[in-house]
Design a protein around this motif. Sequence first.
Motif, mmCIF file in Angstrom:
data_model
loop_
_atom_site.group_PDB
_atom_site.id
_atom_site.type_symbol
_atom_site.label_atom_id
_atom_site.label_comp_id
_atom_site.label_asym_id
_atom_site.label_seq_id
_atom_site.Cartn_x
_atom_site.Cartn_y
_atom_site.Cartn_z
ATOM 1 N N UNK A 110 0.856 -1.173 0.000
ATOM 2 C CA UNK A 110 0.000 0.000 0.000
ATOM 3 C C UNK A 110 0.899 1.231 0.000
ATOM 4 N N UNK A 111 0.401 2.367 -0.460
ATOM 5 C CA UNK A 111 1.234 3.577 -0.481
ATOM 6 C C UNK A 111 1.832 3.866 0.886
ATOM 7 N N UNK A 112 3.104 4.235 0.897
ATOM 8 C CA UNK A 112 3.801 4.561 2.137
ATOM 9 C C UNK A 112 4.571 3.389 2.706
ATOM 10 N N UNK A 113 4.298 2.159 2.250
ATOM 11 C CA UNK A 113 5.031 0.989 2.711
ATOM 12 C C UNK A 113 6.226 0.746 1.812
ATOM 13 N N UNK A 114 7.197 -0.012 2.339
ATOM 14 C CA UNK A 114 8.287 -0.459 1.486
ATOM 15 C C UNK A 114 7.713 -1.402 0.441
ATOM 16 N N UNK A 115 8.121 -1.229 -0.798
ATOM 17 C CA UNK A 115 7.653 -2.077 -1.879
ATOM 18 C C UNK A 115 8.512 -3.330 -1.904
ATOM 19 N N UNK A 116 7.879 -4.481 -1.815
ATOM 20 C CA UNK A 116 8.586 -5.756 -1.855
ATOM 21 C C UNK A 116 8.042 -6.566 -3.021
ATOM 22 N N UNK B 62 6.955 -11.712 -9.631
ATOM 23 C CA UNK B 62 6.183 -10.487 -9.806
ATOM 24 C C UNK B 62 6.885 -9.533 -10.764
ATOM 25 N N UNK B 63 8.212 -9.457 -10.698
ATOM 26 C CA UNK B 63 8.953 -8.609 -11.639
ATOM 27 C C UNK B 63 8.831 -9.157 -13.061
ATOM 28 N N UNK C 156 17.981 -7.292 -12.720
ATOM 29 C CA UNK C 156 18.107 -7.076 -14.151
ATOM 30 C C UNK C 156 16.954 -7.834 -14.788
ATOM 31 N N UNK C 157 16.231 -7.149 -15.657
ATOM 32 C CA UNK C 157 15.117 -7.803 -16.323
ATOM 33 C C UNK C 157 15.053 -7.334 -17.759
ATOM 34 N N UNK D 240 9.353 -13.615 -24.636
ATOM 35 C CA UNK D 240 10.241 -14.169 -23.620
ATOM 36 C C UNK D 240 10.601 -13.057 -22.643
ATOM 37 N N UNK D 241 10.560 -13.371 -21.354
ATOM 38 C CA UNK D 241 10.973 -12.434 -20.313
ATOM 39 C C UNK D 241 11.949 -13.151 -19.389
ATOM 40 N N UNK D 242 12.995 -12.438 -18.978
ATOM 41 C CA UNK D 242 14.014 -12.983 -18.090
ATOM 42 C C UNK D 242 14.214 -12.006 -16.941
ATOM 43 N N UNK D 243 14.334 -12.534 -15.724
ATOM 44 C CA UNK D 243 14.624 -11.717 -14.555
ATOM 45 C C UNK D 243 15.770 -12.353 -13.791
#
Length: 145
Positions: free
Chosen positions: A14-20, A25-26, A104-105, A117-120
């Motif tokens: 949620x806004x204001x929290x650290x984004x994890x 997900x990436x 790196x993505x 194709x997607x790589x992370x």
Amino acid sequence: TEPALYLPVAGASTPGEDLRLSPLQMALAAAVLSNQGERPAPRLALAVKTPAEGWVFLTGSQDARLVFFPEDAGAAAREYALAGYPYCKLTALAGEGEAVYTWSLGGTMPDWQGVPVVVVALLEEELPSLADYIVRELLDSATVP
């Protein structure tokens, strides 16, 4: 968002929290650019080979979802495109102090004629050159005939 898979993932922020974020997900976020603005349904496997039935195709746990208009996804992908290559890529650092991570993505361009194709790559150290190299090598092997 949390993918509907039976794996541990970071909870919704949620806004204001650290984004994890998890690498999955990436990858889903990057897939939006490679997939004409549509986030594909997350899947760990497309099919399994069983002794009794042979190859069995699996259905996704979620439907694909339009996140950006295709032209907006294409414009965003072009911002990170590498000249002469059929993919885009971004490498960045996250965290601070002793807890620095390298992300790196990358993914194929929206006009890529093959399967997107997607790589992370996530390294638990400050090693942007290595993360960049890993992603480029994987994308090169997936896109160069």
